[in-house]
Design a protein around this motif. Structure first.
Motif, PDB file in Angstrom:
ATOM      1  N   GLN A  30       0.821  -1.203   0.000  1.00 26.31           N
ATOM      2  CA  GLN A  30       0.000   0.000   0.000  1.00 26.31           C
ATOM      3  C   GLN A  30       0.862   1.262   0.000  1.00 26.31           C
ATOM      4  OE1 GLN A  30      -2.527  -0.148   3.484  1.00 26.31           O
ATOM      5  NE2 GLN A  30      -1.049   0.870   4.789  1.00 26.31           N
ATOM      6  N   LYS A  32      -0.027   4.111   1.389  1.00 21.15           N
ATOM      7  CA  LYS A  32      -0.216   4.855   2.633  1.00 21.15           C
ATOM      8  C   LYS A  32       0.603   4.210   3.755  1.00 21.15           C
ATOM      9  CE  LYS A  32      -4.778   6.786   1.750  1.00 21.15           C
ATOM     10  NZ  LYS A  32      -6.136   6.960   2.293  1.00 21.15           N
ATOM     11  N   ILE A  34      -0.305   4.207   7.022  1.00 17.70           N
ATOM     12  CA  ILE A  34      -1.296   3.493   7.824  1.00 17.70           C
ATOM     13  C   ILE A  34      -2.669   3.771   7.237  1.00 17.70           C
ATOM     14  CG2 ILE A  34      -1.428   5.411   9.488  1.00 17.70           C
ATOM     15  CD1 ILE A  34      -1.958   3.290  11.681  1.00 17.70           C
ATOM     16  N   ASP A  35      -3.516   2.751   7.221  1.00 21.06           N
ATOM     17  CA  ASP A  35      -4.821   2.909   6.593  1.00 21.06           C
ATOM     18  C   ASP A  35      -5.802   1.928   7.215  1.00 21.06           C
ATOM     19  OD1 ASP A  35      -6.633   4.053   4.825  1.00 21.06           O
ATOM     20  OD2 ASP A  35      -6.164   2.665   3.196  1.00 21.06           O
ATOM     21  N   ALA A  36      -7.069   2.256   7.087  1.00 25.27           N
ATOM     22  CA  ALA A  36      -8.135   1.356   7.536  1.00 25.27           C
ATOM     23  C   ALA A  36      -9.374   1.634   6.706  1.00 25.27           C
ATOM     24  CB  ALA A  36      -8.437   1.564   9.016  1.00 25.27           C
ATOM     25  N   SER A  37     -10.117   0.589   6.400  1.00 33.22           N
ATOM     26  CA  SER A  37     -11.367   0.760   5.668  1.00 33.22           C
ATOM     27  C   SER A  37     -12.457   1.199   6.638  1.00 33.22           C
ATOM     28  CB  SER A  37     -11.780  -0.561   5.016  1.00 33.22           C
ATOM     29  OG  SER A  37     -10.791  -0.981   4.105  1.00 33.22           O
ATOM     30  N   ILE A  48      -6.352  -2.708  10.743  1.00 33.91           N
ATOM     31  CA  ILE A  48      -5.552  -1.519  10.449  1.00 33.91           C
ATOM     32  C   ILE A  48      -4.360  -1.994   9.633  1.00 33.91           C
ATOM     33  CG2 ILE A  48      -4.078   0.291  11.411  1.00 33.91           C
ATOM     34  CD1 ILE A  48      -5.895   0.329  13.861  1.00 33.91           C
ATOM     35  N   TYR A  49      -4.194  -1.433   8.439  1.00 36.43           N
ATOM     36  CA  TYR A  49      -3.128  -1.857   7.532  1.00 36.43           C
ATOM     37  C   TYR A  49      -1.938  -0.918   7.659  1.00 36.43           C
ATOM     38  CZ  TYR A  49      -7.096  -4.385   5.596  1.00 36.43           C
ATOM     39  OH  TYR A  49      -8.202  -5.188   5.464  1.00 36.43           O
ATOM     40  N   ASN A  51       2.097  -0.160   6.328  1.00 41.78           N
ATOM     41  CA  ASN A  51       3.249  -0.425   5.469  1.00 41.78           C
ATOM     42  C   ASN A  51       4.493  -0.195   6.335  1.00 41.78           C
ATOM     43  OD1 ASN A  51       5.450  -0.247   3.721  1.00 41.78           O
ATOM     44  ND2 ASN A  51       4.231   0.603   2.053  1.00 41.78           N
ATOM     45  N   MET A  70      -5.964   6.297  14.821  1.00 42.57           N
ATOM     46  CA  MET A  70      -6.677   5.377  13.938  1.00 42.57           C
ATOM     47  C   MET A  70      -7.594   4.451  14.740  1.00 42.57           C
ATOM     48  SD  MET A  70      -7.155   4.528  10.754  1.00 42.57           S
ATOM     49  CE  MET A  70      -5.767   5.110   9.790  1.00 42.57           C
ATOM     50  N   GLU A 132     -13.091  12.883  12.962  1.00 45.85           N
ATOM     51  CA  GLU A 132     -11.617  12.918  12.961  1.00 45.85           C
ATOM     52  C   GLU A 132     -11.099  13.730  14.146  1.00 45.85           C
ATOM     53  OE1 GLU A 132      -9.398  11.493  11.006  1.00 45.85           O
ATOM     54  OE2 GLU A 132     -10.492  10.853   9.236  1.00 45.85           O
ATOM     55  N   GLU A 168       4.318  10.073   1.998  1.00 48.15           N
ATOM     56  CA  GLU A 168       3.416   9.606   0.951  1.00 48.15           C
ATOM     57  C   GLU A 168       3.468  10.473  -0.307  1.00 48.15           C
ATOM     58  OE1 GLU A 168       0.137   7.577   4.009  1.00 48.15           O
ATOM     59  OE2 GLU A 168      -0.424   9.342   2.842  1.00 48.15           O
TER      60      GLU A 168
END
Length: 201
Positions: A30, A32, A34-37, A48-49, A51, A70, A132, A168
């Motif tokens: 990915q 990003k 850090i990411d999450a759907s 939580i994804y 990289n 997150m 947020e 990023e």
């Protein structure tokens, strides 16, 4: 950075309640850091994804605050809580079921439309700038239980947002991130200007 060691460390940073529903997943492909759907109501697990190739470029306090923000956002998404929109969704679904049994096509369409509108409103509220900002505040409170002061936590989260944008490859922050940064600067004592009371979140 040893990935498994970092995951164990991050799990210790997280609140105990979040460990039951949140899962940390390595996703080196990915773009990003850090990411999450957006969590769906039927999914119990909220991954939580991360990289980790990009993650290691951040300082430990930045990583802590990014993760806590997150986690706070994910756990702050409430599909089932007593308020007007959840009531409309439920009423629409029940009404739609009754109309379907009675073969009333118009009734089914009206009930289904009400449910869809209310569900969209719930989704939009949970994706808003307010959610947020609330997650930032919650992350800072959790960080204080992990040994950070309020100003330190706000400074680390602020610097993390800016550092992630650089990692990023973003030339500028989007509007929501700019609002968050201004709010964090005020909490950290770096700016006398906070969020205006009349600000429509």
């Amino acid at each position: 950075m040893e990935q498994n060691v970092e995951i164990r460390r991050l799990l210790d940073v997280m609140p105990a309640s979040a460990r039951m529903t949140t899962k940390l997943v390595s996703k080196p492909q990915q773009a990003k850091v850090i990411d999450a759907s957006f969590p769906q109501p039927w999914n119990q697990t909220r991954p939580i994804y991360i990289n980790f190739d990009l993650w290691h470029r951040l300082t430990k306090p930045q990583r802590d605050l990014l993760l806590l923000q997150m986690v706070s956002w994910l756990t702050g998404v409430k599909w089932f809580k007593p308020d007007i929109y959840q009531g409309v969704v439920l009423a629409g679904l029940l009404g739609g079921s009754l109309e379907a049994v009675q073969s009333d096509v118009v009734g089914v369409a009206v009930a289904g439309g009400l449910s869809a509108i209310a569900a969209w409103r719930i989704w939009r509220t949970n994706k808003s700038q307010e959610s947020e900002l609330n997650a930032d505040t919650a992350a800072i409170k959790i960080a204080q239980r992990r040994g950070y002061s309020e100003t330190e936590a706000a400074q680390h989260l602020l610097s993390a947002i800016e550092a992630v944008a650089k990692i990023e490859g973003h030339s500028s922050l989007n509007f929501t991130k700019l609002i968050r940064c201004q709010n964090l600067r005020a909490i950290a004592g770096l700016s006398p200007v906070g969020m205006p009371e009349s600000y429509d979140k």
